[in-house]
Design an enzyme around this catalytic site. Structure first.
Site, mmCIF file in Angstrom:
data_model
loop_
_atom_site.group_PDB
_atom_site.id
_atom_site.type_symbol
_atom_site.label_atom_id
_atom_site.label_comp_id
_atom_site.label_asym_id
_atom_site.label_seq_id
_atom_site.Cartn_x
_atom_site.Cartn_y
_atom_site.Cartn_z
ATOM 1 N N HIS A 241 -8.207 -8.601 1.598
ATOM 2 C CA HIS A 241 -7.495 -7.411 1.591
ATOM 3 C C HIS A 241 -6.153 -7.751 2.391
ATOM 4 O O HIS A 241 -6.107 -8.808 2.765
ATOM 5 C CB HIS A 241 -8.450 -6.288 2.518
ATOM 6 C CG HIS A 241 -9.079 -5.500 1.430
ATOM 7 N ND1 HIS A 241 -9.214 -4.158 1.644
ATOM 8 C CD2 HIS A 241 -9.825 -5.861 0.504
ATOM 9 C CE1 HIS A 241 -9.966 -3.753 0.537
ATOM 10 N NE2 HIS A 241 -10.573 -4.707 0.107
ATOM 11 N N GLU A 242 -5.163 -6.962 2.082
ATOM 12 C CA GLU A 242 -3.817 -7.421 2.426
ATOM 13 C C GLU A 242 -3.539 -8.458 1.900
ATOM 14 O O GLU A 242 -3.242 -9.531 2.709
ATOM 15 C CB GLU A 242 -3.666 -7.286 4.153
ATOM 16 C CG GLU A 242 -4.157 -5.871 4.442
ATOM 17 C CD GLU A 242 -5.440 -5.349 4.827
ATOM 18 O OE1 GLU A 242 -6.199 -6.225 4.967
ATOM 19 O OE2 GLU A 242 -5.704 -4.362 4.487
ATOM 20 N N GLU B 284 -8.935 3.984 0.789
ATOM 21 C CA GLU B 284 -9.134 4.157 2.146
ATOM 22 C C GLU B 284 -8.068 5.455 2.652
ATOM 23 O O GLU B 284 -8.293 5.860 3.404
ATOM 24 C CB GLU B 284 -9.187 3.012 2.802
ATOM 25 C CG GLU B 284 -7.882 2.124 2.572
ATOM 26 C CD GLU B 284 -7.702 0.983 3.344
ATOM 27 O OE1 GLU B 284 -8.471 0.579 4.050
ATOM 28 O OE2 GLU B 284 -6.409 0.231 3.107
ATOM 29 N N HIS C 214 -14.139 -10.894 7.493
ATOM 30 C CA HIS C 214 -13.131 -11.391 8.570
ATOM 31 C C HIS C 214 -11.972 -10.831 8.604
ATOM 32 O O HIS C 214 -11.196 -10.721 7.788
ATOM 33 C CB HIS C 214 -12.811 -13.019 8.200
ATOM 34 C CG HIS C 214 -13.959 -14.067 8.330
ATOM 35 N ND1 HIS C 214 -13.885 -15.259 8.303
ATOM 36 C CD2 HIS C 214 -15.042 -13.907 9.126
ATOM 37 C CE1 HIS C 214 -14.923 -16.169 8.389
ATOM 38 N NE2 HIS C 214 -15.795 -15.136 9.179
ATOM 39 N N GLU C 215 -11.843 -9.902 9.696
ATOM 40 C CA GLU C 215 -10.464 -9.281 10.030
ATOM 41 C C GLU C 215 -9.729 -10.075 10.782
ATOM 42 O O GLU C 215 -10.105 -10.194 11.851
ATOM 43 C CB GLU C 215 -10.911 -7.875 10.367
ATOM 44 C CG GLU C 215 -9.397 -7.058 10.654
ATOM 45 C CD GLU C 215 -8.435 -7.059 9.492
ATOM 46 O OE1 GLU C 215 -8.903 -6.139 8.671
ATOM 47 O OE2 GLU C 215 -7.470 -7.727 9.552
ATOM 48 N N GLU D 185 0.644 -1.202 -0.132
ATOM 49 C CA GLU D 185 -0.052 0.014 0.045
ATOM 50 C C GLU D 185 0.860 1.325 -0.026
ATOM 51 O O GLU D 185 1.029 1.995 1.028
ATOM 52 C CB GLU D 185 -1.111 0.024 1.287
ATOM 53 C CG GLU D 185 -1.962 -1.252 1.059
ATOM 54 C CD GLU D 185 -2.611 -1.478 2.277
ATOM 55 O OE1 GLU D 185 -2.621 -0.663 3.144
ATOM 56 O OE2 GLU D 185 -3.261 -2.713 2.448
ATOM 57 N N GLU E 275 -7.245 -6.422 -2.656
ATOM 58 C CA GLU E 275 -6.613 -5.013 -2.388
ATOM 59 C C GLU E 275 -5.164 -5.228 -3.098
ATOM 60 O O GLU E 275 -5.043 -5.353 -4.149
ATOM 61 C CB GLU E 275 -6.720 -4.583 -0.972
ATOM 62 C CG GLU E 275 -6.453 -3.043 -0.677
ATOM 63 C CD GLU E 275 -6.174 -2.834 0.630
ATOM 64 O OE1 GLU E 275 -5.705 -3.724 1.496
ATOM 65 O OE2 GLU E 275 -6.619 -1.773 1.143
HETATM 66 C C1 NOJ Z 1 -7.824 -2.459 5.691
HETATM 67 C C2 NOJ Z 1 -8.979 -2.866 4.652
HETATM 68 O O1 NOJ Z 1 -8.057 -2.384 3.421
HETATM 69 C C3 NOJ Z 1 -10.162 -1.914 4.964
HETATM 70 O O2 NOJ Z 1 -10.961 -2.179 3.696
HETATM 71 C C4 NOJ Z 1 -10.738 -2.458 6.067
HETATM 72 O O3 NOJ Z 1 -11.857 -1.580 6.418
HETATM 73 C C5 NOJ Z 1 -9.825 -2.111 7.233
HETATM 74 N N1 NOJ Z 1 -8.747 -2.906 7.209
HETATM 75 C C6 NOJ Z 1 -10.770 -2.777 8.786
HETATM 76 O O4 NOJ Z 1 -10.347 -4.328 8.383
HETATM 77 CA CA CA Z 2 -5.711 -2.258 3.430
#
Ligand code: NOJ
Ligand code: CA
Length: 663
Positions: free
Chosen positions: A447-448, A472, A378-379, A174, A466
């Site tokens: 993402h990541e 963001e 899922h984060e 990023e 992503e």
């Molecule tokens: C980073 C992600 O790119 C974003 O889309 C997400 O909202 C946040 N992390 C929270 O998990």
């Molecule tokens: Ca991100």
């Protein structure tokens, strides 16, 4: 959908022996030439395009742990040349039918004495470049081994200009791109795109990254670039064994930058689809309880302005339902979110329970009655020990609620605070999760992520990812400058679809003083054509779309394409693309620029001959300017056909979007 092979042709030929004993093969159109030979018993390859040097003679091979390297002392035990030609159908994508047409040279190397180990190198020469991979066959004197270094070099013919981001950084991929001559680069991510002084555009990347470390590019000086495999925490690079096939190293070459975009070599170098049931995989647009969390209107964590409440979810569902938007993402719905969620730590998210105030079943049912499905979220916080302990129950919960899409995040500079996301550990983690998701009939948005390498062909529930600086960053950092979207089409987006999350109409971000999106509103529309993603977010808040005349374009623009063409482009300056909808005869145009205003004329010769179309044009307003006047959008209509020459005017930092439908 049936996997359809239209034409398949395979022919075998003898490898021709060129000057100084090289094996030489050419692309089907003869423009790309690959030469291979042994120099002092070491493998060396080179690539030319239309007679110009792309890669000068360059080294190949591996350093191994506690074993002799696979670098030299080789003889050519045999070689085989063949051609291949098939047209296959994508499940979804930027083009429905893709031709996979190449000449292959397989070289069988064997050490001349000692252990007499074998290593094969397979080259595929396409009209737009070369892919090659190493194959270590099963053999007596080499079973399990550990790669300490891959010495594949790409010796460039000059000190080309390059657009790059650095690996081994806190925020993974990023970052904003830097443009310098390659002599000023250190180690960089792929796709690495370069522009030569003699009119060539060259990209280095890889395809089919499976059970291997991803490679970054190290600059060794004197225009020599080299694969630099991302290490494990113990310093090794790849833990493997024979038989082994490395990912394909890809060298894309074109004399127009747009041809890099319509080059499907990375997909072609991946295996055909391995799934039987793909009925749950559906390209679509989505909204989200998401931007509100990033701009501070709501919080991820529980409290007075918590975003993921049942009530707020219903507000989004009502809006999505009214406009026929089929999917809604809801973040921050589960225990584990704190104000410090983004800091490096072993965060413990819970993937099976909702927080008070969010009733998953109630929200799912409310959506079902209104034609809106949820996207699961899922984060992991990169605490994968915690995640993998719960992954089955977490995914089953969604499946039981009829959910078929999931966004999975890996925030954190290292996985388990130990391993790089882009090393072999990370590569295998993403593959494991993707497979689990398929078992639970979930299509994934990582993402990541690990950078895409075309695995979506084999595993089409790998929808989008992503892996670059997306929208963001405008919410909480100095943001992305207007030229960012003129660079990523030629770098990150060459790797595969991106969940950039475009479509912010409130560009001045009224909830966040001092933060803004560096764009005009018309440019936001153009991103839906320029950035391919089979799930595409309508990222802004419902109240910012409600009643906005430009919102119609976001409702009309599709996400799944029959064809893609680049009408004009210069990396870091501007780009104009058109794509035809896969499910109708409509075409869509997107054009965008960096900080410079521009005017040009484009030919609409891509439209069907003899047919009239209505063009709905969303242009920057006359005085629009990303900096001082970003919001005016001029919406006009005109009738056109394939002889029309259309004038396009872009404001500074602006863009334009057009829908063409047959009359
Ligand atoms: C980073 C992600 O790119 C974003 O889309 C997400 O909202 C946040 N992390 C929270 O998990
Ligand atoms: Ca991100």
């Amino acid at each position: 959908m049936k996997y359809l092979v239209l034409i398949v042709g395979i022919a075998f030929m003898l490898a021709s022996c060129g000057k100084s004993g090289s094996l030489v093969v050419k692309s089907p159109d003869k423009n790309v030439e690959l030469s291979f030979k042994l120099v002092d018993d070491k493998p060396v390859y080179s690539v030319q395009f239309k007679g110009k040097d792309v890669v000068l003679p360059s080294a190949m091979g591996f350093e191994l742990k506690d074993k002799n390297p696979l670098l030299g002392n080789f003889e050519i035990a045999g070689s085989r040349t063949s051609t291949f030609d098939e047209t296959w159908e994508q499940v979804w994508g930027e083009k429905q039918f893709i031709r996979n047409h190449y000449t292959e040279l397989a070289v069988y190397l064997q050490e001349k004495d000692g252990e007499q180990r074998q290593m094969n190198i397979v080259f595929r020469v396409f009209d737009g470049g070369v892919g090659f991979r190493y194959e270590i066959p099963e053999q007596e004197n080499l079973s399990d081994f550990v790669i300490m270094d891959e010495v594949t070099e790409f010796t460039m013919a000059g000190d080309h200009n390059a657009w790059w981001i650095e690996p081994y950084q806190h925020d993974r991929y990023e970052y904003l791109y830097t443009k310098t001559p390659i002599s000023e680069m250190d180690t960089v991510h792929t796709p690495l795109t370069m522009k030569t002084n003699n009119g060539l555009y060259i990209t280095l990347h890889e395809a089919a990254l499976v059970d291997f470390a991803s490679y970054t590019v190290a600059s060794l000086g004197n225009n020599r670039l080299k694969t630099d495999l991302v290490p494990w925490s113990d310093g090794t690079k790849v833990k493997t064994g024979a038989p082994m096939k490395s990912p394909w190293r890809t060298i894309h070459v074109a004399d127009k930058p747009g041809d890099l975009i319509t080059n499907y070599m990375v997909l072609n170098l991946n295996e055909p689809m391995k799934y039987d049931d793909i009925s749950y995989i559906k390209p679509n647009k989505y909204m989200g309880i998401w931007w509100a969390l990033h701009i501070g209107k709501h919080t991820f964590w529980e409290g007075p302005i918590h975003g993921a409440t049942t009530e707020n979810s219903k507000y989004y569902i009502d809006f999505a339902s009214k406009h026929g938007i089929p999917l809604l993402l809801i973040e921050g719905w589960n225990p584990g979110w704190t104000e410090e969620w983004y800091l490096d730590a072993m965060h413990e998210f819970d993937f099976t329970r909702s927080v008070d105030g969010f009733d998953l079943t109630e929200v799912v049912n409310y959506g079902k009655e209104r034609g809106v499905k949820l996207i699961g979220y899922h984060e992991t916080g990169s605490n994968l020990i915690n995640y993998l302990n719960q992954i089955d129950e977490g995914m089953a919960l969604y499946r039981d609620h009829g959910i078929n899409d999931i966004k999975i995040g890996q925030v954190g500079s290292k996985m388990n605070m130990k391993e790089w996301h882009h090393g072999q550990f990370g590569v295998n983690y993403y593959a494991y999760v993707l497979n689990k998701a398929h078992e639970h009939q979930l299509a994934v948005n990582f993402h990541e992520p690990i950078k895409p390498t075309g695995l979506r062909r084999t595993y089409p529930n790998l929808m989008t990812a992503e892996g670059a600086r997306g929208m963001e960053y405008n919410a909480w950092s100095e943001g992305n400058p207007p030229n960012h979207e003129t660079i990523i089409p030629f770098t990150r987006l060459l790797a595969g679809p991106m969940d950039f999350t475009p479509g912010i109409f409130d560009v001045m971000i009224k909830y966040r003083e001092g933060r803004r999106v560096h764009t005009t509103v018309a440019k936001q529309l153009s991103l839906y054509v320029i950035i391919h993603s089979p799930t595409q977010m309508l990222a802004d808040l419902p109240e910012h779309y409600d009643g906005h005349p430009a919102f119609k374009f976001l409702l009309d623009v599709p996400v799944d394409w029959y064809d893609t063409k680049v009408l004009n482009a210069e990396i870091g300056e501007y780009i104009t693309m058109v794509r035809r909808d896969r499910n109708s005869e409509e075409w869509f145009l997107g054009s965008l620029t960096n900080e410079e205003p521009r005017e040009f004329t484009v030919s609409l010769s891509f439209l069907d001959e003899g047919r009239k179309y209505r063009a709905e044009i969303y242009a920057d307003g006359d005085d629009a300017d990303w900096d001082i006047n970003p919001t005016p959008v001029k919406i006009t209509q005109m009738d056109v056909d394939n002889n029309t020459q259309l004038d396009i005017k872009l404001a500074a930092g602006g863009g334009q979007a057009i829908r063409f439908y047959p009359l």
